[in-house]
Design an enzyme around this catalytic site. Sequence first.
Site: not given
Length: 568
Positions: A273, A277, A477
């Site tokens: 994650e 990002d 995300s």
Amino acid sequence: MGALGVPVALWALAWSCVAELLLEPDQPFRVPDGWSHVERVPPGQTLELILALRQRGTDRLESLVRDVSDPKSPRYGRFLTLEQARELVQPAPQTQLAVRKWLLGHGVDECRSVATRDFLQCRMSVSTAERLLPGAEFHRYRRGPRSVLRSPRPYSVPRDVAPHLDFVGGLHRFPAERKVLSRAWATSGPPSGERAAFHLGVTPSIVRKRYNMTGEDIGQLANNSQACAQFLEQYFHQADVAEFMQLFGSSFGHRSSVDRVVGHQGRGKAGLEASLDVEYIMSTGANISTWVFSNAGRHESQEPFLAWLLVLSNTSALPWVHSVSYGDDEDSLSRSYLRRLNLEFMKAAARGLTILFASGDDGAGCRRDPGGNHTFRPSFPASSPYVTTVGGTSFRNPFLVTEEVTDYISGGGFSNVFSMPDYQVAAVQQFLRSSPKLPPSSYFNRSGRAYPDLAALSDNYWVVTNRLPLPWVSGTSASTPVVAGMVALVNDRRLRRGLPPLGFLNPALYGLPPRHRDALYDVTRGCHVSCLDGTVQGQGFCAGPAWDPVTGWGTPNFPRLLAALGPP
Ligand SMILES: *[C@@H]1O[C@H](CO)[C@@H](O)[C@H](O)[C@H]1NC(C)=O
Ligand SMILES: *[C@@H]1O[C@H](CO)[C@@H](O)[C@H](O)[C@H]1NC(C)=O
Ligand SMILES: *[C@@H]1O[C@H](CO)[C@@H](O)[C@H](O)[C@H]1NC(C)=O
Ligand SMILES: *[C@@H]1O[C@H](CO)[C@@H](O)[C@H](O)[C@H]1NC(C)=O
Ligand SMILES: *[C@@H]1O[C@H](CO)[C@@H](O)[C@H](O)[C@H]1NC(C)=O
Ligand SMILES: *[C@@H]1O[C@H](CO)[C@@H](O)[C@H](O)[C@H]1NC(C)=O
């Protein structure tokens, strides 16, 4: 016993009613899957609690945010400094006094405040905390290598202190998990006959191509910046960013490292994650200085998400754009917590910050109400009217840069807590009037804040993590940092022309005049998932023309977005 027992019990009840009040009586305590109870914590153990002091000026804050975020207002873009925000919201002197007196009365003297004076973070022993907050009882819960201290029982505060506090953080809420999805099963290969143009997954050049970004569309301004926030032991590695840019960044000017890490950057394995990002905000917001807020479990009793909000309230020079992939079920949070966090997003908006949240990866969500009926399940902060919420799409043909359709996981729906803000009433009413396939009205609250606000690709991304390129990474995300980087680029152009940054985006987004509606590609096909039951049969809302609660207004067409929101 009977004759004597009753009056004693009544007396105890009456006494406790007079002396103390439960602060968040509606905050459920639920141990999330994967966490297990370890032990009652020994009294000498220290912990840290976050106290949210009642603010003043919240009505004025709300109208100020409306003015500074609305392009039609004469006060558009006239944002507050952190000091001006403090002048507006800082708690009344009697609030500060009452709370300090209460804390000192229990020997709590290790507290840190923030610039806006509306939070205190205090360190104390477990036995002190249990005396300070009658009812609380601290236990340790573990999940893998991580442990937290939480109280399964409700807490109270003295009746005369209660009006001065919104909530105490670090007692009931567990760190929320948001995992990116992997769709490795989707590897069926490109359709034959289209091999010349096919791609195997989304990379920065695919994103930039779809959203019409050219080599010129990179940051130029040294003092513009963008950020993503990580919670939960999620680290990125600078070496992964460098490798990612080497593999995928050759077609546009970019930076190859994060400029600033605020908080704690552990040495552990990189998280998928966190890598996602950072790598994608730096690919659309290319050549813009990037910060990462990393609050990975500094102290096992903290709520990491709250800790991030405290940093925002305690830092005067911040990046203008923040991408956050984090969320929890709205119904798992107390009203006072939800209201206060909403005020924190208003504070950020008043300062000109753009805060983007992922809309979630469960479509409309699903919840069984106590009577046994199903309803959709909104997610927070996605459901806050003061953040910009980003949904997800896929390419219609997954191997070609084609038009986009709904990604069936894209989070969206209607808040049960926050009422519909003025800026979106016309758009949402239009959807409710015209959607041919609306779910039954018992499944959602048509008077609530509706989300998402816009969307971007959320399917089949390439990410480099722990030095390995990984395909098929999916979820909102991914779409959120992509949009964040584009907003930061629009800010770059605005700042270069001496204009203020965009700030809270929604009033401008929903207020785009017809000639600028092409700033977003309207996504009109596909539905997202919801309750698997006989009534809705797994289907939530469906995308349609203009705004919808699956993909919002659609996905950015960068040059047109720049024409609509950038300098004239
Ligand atoms: C806020 O910043 C001040 C000044 O840098 C510092 O003393 C204080 O400890 C910070 N507060 C928190 C909660 O970290
Ligand atoms: C952007 O790309 C689309 C196709 O990807 C194209 O139809 C359009 O003309 C391009 N340019 C602008 C300015 O929209
Ligand atoms: C990248 O940004 C810096 C300022 O941070 C600027 O000086 C430089 O010219 C930019 N690079 C390109 C290729 O435009
Ligand atoms: C950014 O730099 C420009 C030029 O040096 C300056 O005019 C401006 O005030 C700076 N902005 C901020 C937010 O520091
Ligand atoms: C459940 O739904 C049915 C049909 O819509 C309704 O008649 C009933 O009152 C609902 N039950 C509860 C407890 O809300
Ligand atoms: C519907 O949303 C409103 C806020 O817009 C709220 O006041 C109301 O309680 C909600 N209804 C339900 C059943 O949750």
